[in-house]
Motif scaffolding. Structure first.
Motif, PDB file in Angstrom:
ATOM      1  N   PHE A   1       0.336 -23.323   3.341  1.00  0.00           N
ATOM      2  CA  PHE A   1       0.775 -22.311   2.382  1.00  0.00           C
ATOM      3  C   PHE A   1      -0.333 -21.984   1.391  1.00  0.00           C
ATOM      4  N   ARG A   2      -0.977 -23.019   0.884  1.00  0.00           N
ATOM      5  CA  ARG A   2      -1.993 -22.834  -0.146  1.00  0.00           C
ATOM      6  C   ARG A   2      -3.280 -22.224   0.406  1.00  0.00           C
ATOM      7  N   ARG A   3      -3.694 -22.600   1.580  1.00  0.00           N
ATOM      8  CA  ARG A   3      -4.992 -22.178   2.114  1.00  0.00           C
ATOM      9  C   ARG A   3      -4.923 -20.981   3.061  1.00  0.00           C
ATOM     10  N   ILE A   4      -3.749 -20.675   3.612  1.00  0.00           N
ATOM     11  CA  ILE A   4      -3.641 -19.579   4.575  1.00  0.00           C
ATOM     12  C   ILE A   4      -2.724 -18.468   4.055  1.00  0.00           C
ATOM     13  N   THR A   5      -1.508 -18.834   3.662  1.00  0.00           N
ATOM     14  CA  THR A   5      -0.530 -17.818   3.293  1.00  0.00           C
ATOM     15  C   THR A   5      -0.890 -17.121   1.984  1.00  0.00           C
ATOM     16  N   ILE A   6      -1.174 -17.883   0.945  1.00  0.00           N
ATOM     17  CA  ILE A   6      -1.486 -17.292  -0.359  1.00  0.00           C
ATOM     18  C   ILE A   6      -2.713 -16.386  -0.306  1.00  0.00           C
ATOM     19  N   PRO A   7      -3.827 -16.790   0.301  1.00  0.00           N
ATOM     20  CA  PRO A   7      -4.963 -15.854   0.374  1.00  0.00           C
ATOM     21  C   PRO A   7      -4.647 -14.574   1.154  1.00  0.00           C
ATOM     22  N   GLN A   8      -3.766 -14.644   2.134  1.00  0.00           N
ATOM     23  CA  GLN A   8      -3.426 -13.453   2.900  1.00  0.00           C
ATOM     24  C   GLN A   8      -2.587 -12.461   2.104  1.00  0.00           C
ATOM     25  N   ILE A   9      -1.721 -12.966   1.226  1.00  0.00           N
ATOM     26  CA  ILE A   9      -0.864 -12.059   0.457  1.00  0.00           C
ATOM     27  C   ILE A   9      -1.385 -11.825  -0.967  1.00  0.00           C
ATOM     28  N   MET A  10      -2.559 -12.328  -1.295  1.00  0.00           N
ATOM     29  CA  MET A  10      -3.104 -12.156  -2.640  1.00  0.00           C
ATOM     30  C   MET A  10      -3.296 -10.683  -3.034  1.00  0.00           C
ATOM     31  N   PRO A  11      -3.759  -9.786  -2.150  1.00  0.00           N
ATOM     32  CA  PRO A  11      -3.859  -8.379  -2.565  1.00  0.00           C
ATOM     33  C   PRO A  11      -2.517  -7.781  -2.973  1.00  0.00           C
ATOM     34  N   VAL A  12      -1.458  -8.154  -2.290  1.00  0.00           N
ATOM     35  CA  VAL A  12      -0.129  -7.650  -2.637  1.00  0.00           C
ATOM     36  C   VAL A  12       0.325  -8.229  -3.965  1.00  0.00           C
ATOM     37  N   ILE A  13       0.086  -9.511  -4.181  1.00  0.00           N
ATOM     38  CA  ILE A  13       0.468 -10.146  -5.444  1.00  0.00           C
ATOM     39  C   ILE A  13      -0.271  -9.508  -6.609  1.00  0.00           C
ATOM     40  N   VAL A  14      -1.558  -9.271  -6.446  1.00  0.00           N
ATOM     41  CA  VAL A  14      -2.363  -8.679  -7.526  1.00  0.00           C
ATOM     42  C   VAL A  14      -1.922  -7.254  -7.804  1.00  0.00           C
ATOM     43  N   SER A  15      -1.723  -6.460  -6.769  1.00  0.00           N
ATOM     44  CA  SER A  15      -1.322  -5.071  -7.002  1.00  0.00           C
ATOM     45  C   SER A  15       0.060  -4.981  -7.640  1.00  0.00           C
ATOM     46  N   MET A  16       0.980  -5.834  -7.232  1.00  0.00           N
ATOM     47  CA  MET A  16       2.308  -5.800  -7.839  1.00  0.00           C
ATOM     48  C   MET A  16       2.293  -6.316  -9.270  1.00  0.00           C
ATOM     49  N   ALA A  17       1.487  -7.323  -9.553  1.00  0.00           N
ATOM     50  CA  ALA A  17       1.370  -7.801 -10.934  1.00  0.00           C
ATOM     51  C   ALA A  17       0.769  -6.734 -11.823  1.00  0.00           C
ATOM     52  N   LEU A  18      -0.229  -6.018 -11.322  1.00  0.00           N
ATOM     53  CA  LEU A  18      -0.858  -4.953 -12.099  1.00  0.00           C
ATOM     54  C   LEU A  18       0.115  -3.805 -12.340  1.00  0.00           C
ATOM     55  N   LEU A  19       0.806  -3.376 -11.296  1.00  0.00           N
ATOM     56  CA  LEU A  19       1.783  -2.301 -11.471  1.00  0.00           C
ATOM     57  C   LEU A  19       2.919  -2.708 -12.406  1.00  0.00           C
ATOM     58  N   SER A  20       3.368  -3.935 -12.300  1.00  0.00           N
ATOM     59  CA  SER A  20       4.421  -4.420 -13.187  1.00  0.00           C
ATOM     60  C   SER A  20       3.965  -4.443 -14.638  1.00  0.00           C
ATOM     61  N   ALA A  21       2.730  -4.862 -14.869  1.00  0.00           N
ATOM     62  CA  ALA A  21       2.200  -4.871 -16.236  1.00  0.00           C
ATOM     63  C   ALA A  21       2.080  -3.457 -16.787  1.00  0.00           C
ATOM     64  N   ILE A  22       1.635  -2.522 -15.980  1.00  0.00           N
ATOM     65  CA  ILE A  22       1.504  -1.135 -16.433  1.00  0.00           C
ATOM     66  C   ILE A  22       2.873  -0.537 -16.710  1.00  0.00           C
TER      67      ILE A  22
END
Length: 97
Positions: free
Chosen positions: A9-30
């Motif tokens: 989960f930490r080494r494979i799954t999280i790095p794969q979904i990191m762009p989605v997490i970052v974009s959603m966090a940014l949109l949520s903050a805006i």
């Protein structure tokens, strides 16, 4: 590989979904920073300005106090802060992706 669930989960799954997490966090903050509609619909600023945000201040200055210059300057500053937030998050996290 012999990797456990946590390691996968930490080494494979999280790095794969990191762009989605970052974009959603940014949109949520805006969206949170610019939230005006829900405050207007529910409380119109709340008792004793308890739900006072920058977007609400822009509205109050522009349309209630009729200070169009101050309201537009506040909106401009709010746009710059939103841009800087987005730019810094994309710049910081983009290097790691």
């Amino acid at each position: 590989d012999g990797a456990g669930r946590w390691c996968r989960f930490r080494r494979i799954t999280i790095p794969q979904i990191m762009p989605v997490i970052v974009s959603m966090a940014l949109l949520s903050a805006i969206w949170t920073f610019n939230s005006f509609e829900i405050i207007w619909i529910l409380t119109e600023g709340g008792p004793a300005e308890a739900s006072h945000v920058v977007a609400w201040q822009v509205y109050v200055e522009t349309f209630r106090k009729l200070n169009f210059g101050t309201g537009s300057a506040l909106a401009y500053v709010m746009a710059i802060v939103t841009f800087l937030l987005a730019f810094s998050v994309i710049r910081t996290v983009g290097k790691k992706l």
